[in-house]
Design a protein around this motif. Structure first.
Motif, PDB file in Angstrom:
ATOM      1  N   GLY A   5       0.814  -1.214   0.000  1.00 15.33           N
ATOM      2  CA  GLY A   5       0.000   0.000   0.000  1.00 15.33           C
ATOM      3  C   GLY A   5       0.841   1.255   0.000  1.00 15.33           C
ATOM      4  N   GLY A   6       1.939   1.258   0.748  1.00 18.48           N
ATOM      5  CA  GLY A   6       2.828   2.414   0.780  1.00 18.48           C
ATOM      6  C   GLY A   6       3.495   2.672  -0.554  1.00 18.48           C
ATOM      7  N   ILE A   7       3.951   1.605  -1.210  1.00 20.80           N
ATOM      8  CA  ILE A   7       4.593   1.765  -2.520  1.00 20.80           C
ATOM      9  C   ILE A   7       3.586   2.247  -3.553  1.00 20.80           C
ATOM     10  CG2 ILE A   7       5.672   0.496  -4.413  1.00 20.80           C
ATOM     11  CD1 ILE A   7       7.093  -1.188  -2.266  1.00 20.80           C
ATOM     12  N   LEU A   8       2.404   1.649  -3.570  1.00 20.09           N
ATOM     13  CA  LEU A   8       1.382   2.091  -4.520  1.00 20.09           C
ATOM     14  C   LEU A   8       0.968   3.535  -4.273  1.00 20.09           C
ATOM     15  CD1 LEU A   8      -0.913  -1.063  -4.765  1.00 20.09           C
ATOM     16  CD2 LEU A   8       0.677  -0.189  -6.467  1.00 20.09           C
ATOM     17  N   THR A   9       0.871   3.919  -3.012  1.00 14.51           N
ATOM     18  CA  THR A   9       0.505   5.294  -2.675  1.00 14.51           C
ATOM     19  C   THR A   9       1.578   6.270  -3.125  1.00 14.51           C
ATOM     20  OG1 THR A   9      -0.749   4.493  -0.775  1.00 14.51           O
ATOM     21  CG2 THR A   9      -0.150   6.816  -0.782  1.00 14.51           C
ATOM     22  N   LEU A  10       2.847   5.922  -2.914  1.00 11.99           N
ATOM     23  CA  LEU A  10       3.925   6.818  -3.313  1.00 11.99           C
ATOM     24  C   LEU A  10       4.067   6.928  -4.824  1.00 11.99           C
ATOM     25  CD1 LEU A  10       6.696   5.966  -0.729  1.00 11.99           C
ATOM     26  CD2 LEU A  10       5.422   8.089  -0.933  1.00 11.99           C
ATOM     27  N   VAL A  11       3.818   5.833  -5.525  1.00 11.13           N
ATOM     28  CA  VAL A  11       4.007   5.845  -6.978  1.00 11.13           C
ATOM     29  C   VAL A  11       2.824   6.490  -7.690  1.00 11.13           C
ATOM     30  CG1 VAL A  11       4.227   4.359  -9.011  1.00 11.13           C
ATOM     31  CG2 VAL A  11       5.565   3.877  -6.974  1.00 11.13           C
ATOM     32  N   PHE A  12       1.605   6.127  -7.323  1.00 10.72           N
ATOM     33  CA  PHE A  12       0.452   6.552  -8.104  1.00 10.72           C
ATOM     34  C   PHE A  12      -0.319   7.735  -7.522  1.00 10.72           C
ATOM     35  CE2 PHE A  12       0.869   2.045  -9.347  1.00 10.72           C
ATOM     36  CZ  PHE A  12       1.122   2.252 -10.690  1.00 10.72           C
ATOM     37  N   PHE A  13      -0.312   7.922  -6.207  1.00 10.61           N
ATOM     38  CA  PHE A  13      -1.148   8.956  -5.590  1.00 10.61           C
ATOM     39  C   PHE A  13      -0.324   9.914  -4.738  1.00 10.61           C
ATOM     40  CE2 PHE A  13      -3.698   4.995  -5.767  1.00 10.61           C
ATOM     41  CZ  PHE A  13      -4.546   5.376  -6.791  1.00 10.61           C
ATOM     42  N   ARG A  14       0.818  10.336  -5.205  1.00 14.93           N
ATOM     43  CA  ARG A  14       1.736  11.158  -4.413  1.00 14.93           C
ATOM     44  C   ARG A  14       1.102  12.497  -4.018  1.00 14.93           C
ATOM     45  NH1 ARG A  14       5.750  11.155  -0.944  1.00 14.93           N
ATOM     46  NH2 ARG A  14       7.065  12.951  -1.170  1.00 14.93           N
ATOM     47  N   ARG A  15       0.459  13.166  -4.941  1.00 18.18           N
ATOM     48  CA  ARG A  15      -0.130  14.476  -4.637  1.00 18.18           C
ATOM     49  C   ARG A  15      -1.321  14.381  -3.703  1.00 18.18           C
ATOM     50  NH1 ARG A  15      -0.067  16.722 -10.598  1.00 18.18           N
ATOM     51  NH2 ARG A  15       2.079  17.411 -10.685  1.00 18.18           N
ATOM     52  N   GLU A  16      -2.140  13.387  -3.886  1.00 16.42           N
ATOM     53  CA  GLU A  16      -3.362  13.275  -3.104  1.00 16.42           C
ATOM     54  C   GLU A  16      -3.112  12.861  -1.657  1.00 16.42           C
ATOM     55  OE1 GLU A  16      -2.964  11.670  -6.007  1.00 16.42           O
ATOM     56  OE2 GLU A  16      -4.287  12.756  -7.366  1.00 16.42           O
ATOM     57  N   THR A  17      -2.095  12.033  -1.433  1.00 18.85           N
ATOM     58  CA  THR A  17      -1.920  11.460  -0.097  1.00 18.85           C
ATOM     59  C   THR A  17      -0.803  12.092   0.716  1.00 18.85           C
ATOM     60  OG1 THR A  17      -0.470   9.758  -1.002  1.00 18.85           O
ATOM     61  CG2 THR A  17      -2.809   9.224  -0.819  1.00 18.85           C
ATOM     62  N   GLY A  18       0.092  12.816   0.103  1.00 21.43           N
ATOM     63  CA  GLY A  18       1.177  13.453   0.851  1.00 21.43           C
ATOM     64  C   GLY A  18       2.140  12.439   1.425  1.00 21.43           C
ATOM     65  N   ASN A  19       2.295  12.441   2.734  1.00 24.99           N
ATOM     66  CA  ASN A  19       3.254  11.552   3.403  1.00 24.99           C
ATOM     67  C   ASN A  19       2.638  10.237   3.863  1.00 24.99           C
ATOM     68  OD1 ASN A  19       5.394  13.322   3.132  1.00 24.99           O
ATOM     69  ND2 ASN A  19       4.868  14.419   4.993  1.00 24.99           N
ATOM     70  N   PHE A  20       1.417   9.966   3.487  1.00 20.44           N
ATOM     71  CA  PHE A  20       0.747   8.746   3.939  1.00 20.44           C
ATOM     72  C   PHE A  20       1.470   7.486   3.453  1.00 20.44           C
ATOM     73  CE2 PHE A  20      -2.731   5.563   3.550  1.00 20.44           C
ATOM     74  CZ  PHE A  20      -2.953   5.408   4.901  1.00 20.44           C
ATOM     75  N   GLY A  21       2.040   7.522   2.253  1.00 16.37           N
ATOM     76  CA  GLY A  21       2.785   6.374   1.731  1.00 16.37           C
ATOM     77  C   GLY A  21       4.008   6.057   2.569  1.00 16.37           C
ATOM     78  N   TRP A  22       4.725   7.104   3.026  1.00 19.23           N
ATOM     79  CA  TRP A  22       5.889   6.890   3.885  1.00 19.23           C
ATOM     80  C   TRP A  22       5.478   6.310   5.227  1.00 19.23           C
ATOM     81  CZ3 TRP A  22      10.194   6.574   1.518  1.00 19.23           C
ATOM     82  CH2 TRP A  22      10.461   7.357   0.403  1.00 19.23           C
ATOM     83  N   ILE A  23       4.347   6.757   5.736  1.00 21.19           N
ATOM     84  CA  ILE A  23       3.850   6.229   7.010  1.00 21.19           C
ATOM     85  C   ILE A  23       3.519   4.746   6.873  1.00 21.19           C
ATOM     86  CG2 ILE A  23       1.952   6.363   8.676  1.00 21.19           C
ATOM     87  CD1 ILE A  23       1.912   9.412   8.087  1.00 21.19           C
ATOM     88  N   LEU A  24       2.883   4.374   5.766  1.00 18.57           N
ATOM     89  CA  LEU A  24       2.575   2.960   5.530  1.00 18.57           C
ATOM     90  C   LEU A  24       3.847   2.120   5.402  1.00 18.57           C
ATOM     91  CD1 LEU A  24      -0.433   3.040   3.046  1.00 18.57           C
ATOM     92  CD2 LEU A  24      -0.437   2.257   5.407  1.00 18.57           C
TER      93      LEU A  24
END
Length: 114
Positions: free
Chosen positions: A50-69
Motif C-alpha cells: 500500500g505504501g509503494i502504490l501510494t507513493l508511486v500513483f497517488f503522491r499528490r493526493e496522499t502526501g506523506n501517507f505512503g511513507w507512514i505505511l
C-alpha cells in the motif's frame, strides 16, 4: 552530458551500497499454526504494498501517507520475527554506508563537498 554521467555514477554507487548492506539481511516466512499468529506478517506485506502504490500513483493526493505505511510495514516485519540480521564486520558496514551516502549526494547535488 557531464551531469548525466555524474548522476548515473551516483545511482550506481547507491545501488552497490544497498546491495552489499542488504546481503546480511534475510527475510523468512514460517508456517503458523493459527491464523492470528500470521497477522503481523500479512499486515507488513499489505502496508508495504500500500505504501509503494501510494507513493508511486497517488503522491499528490496522499502526501506523506505512503511513507507512514512503509514505516508501519517495516515495524511489522520486525514484530513478525521474519527478519534475520546476520553479523557483519564494521569495515563492510562502513564501506556500504559510505557508498550509499556518496551515491545519494552525487545523485541529488552532482558533487561532493569535503
Amino acid at each position: 552530458m557531464g551531469r548525466l554521467l555524474i548522476k548515473c555514477i551516483g545511482l550506481l554507487l547507491l545501488l552497490i551500497g544497498i546491495y552489499y548492506l542488504g546481503q546480511n539481511i534475510i527475510f523468512t516466512s514460517t508456517y503458523y499454526r493459527y491464523f492470528y499468529q500470521s497477522l503481523p506478517a500479512v499486515g507488513s506485506v499489505l502496508a508495504i504494498v500500500g505504501g509503494i502504490l501510494t507513493l508511486v500513483f497517488f503522491r499528490r493526493e496522499t502526501g506523506n501517507f505512503g511513507w507512514i505505511l512503509l514505516m508501519i510495514g517495516i515495524v511489522l516485519i520486525f514484530l513478525s520475527g521474519g527478519v534475520i540480521l546476520q553479523p557483519t564486520s564494521l569495515w563492510n558496514f562502513l564501506v556500504s554506508f559510505g557508498t550509499i551516502a556518496v551515491g545519494y549526494k552525487l545523485l541529488n547535488e552532482g558533487r561532493i563537498n569535503f
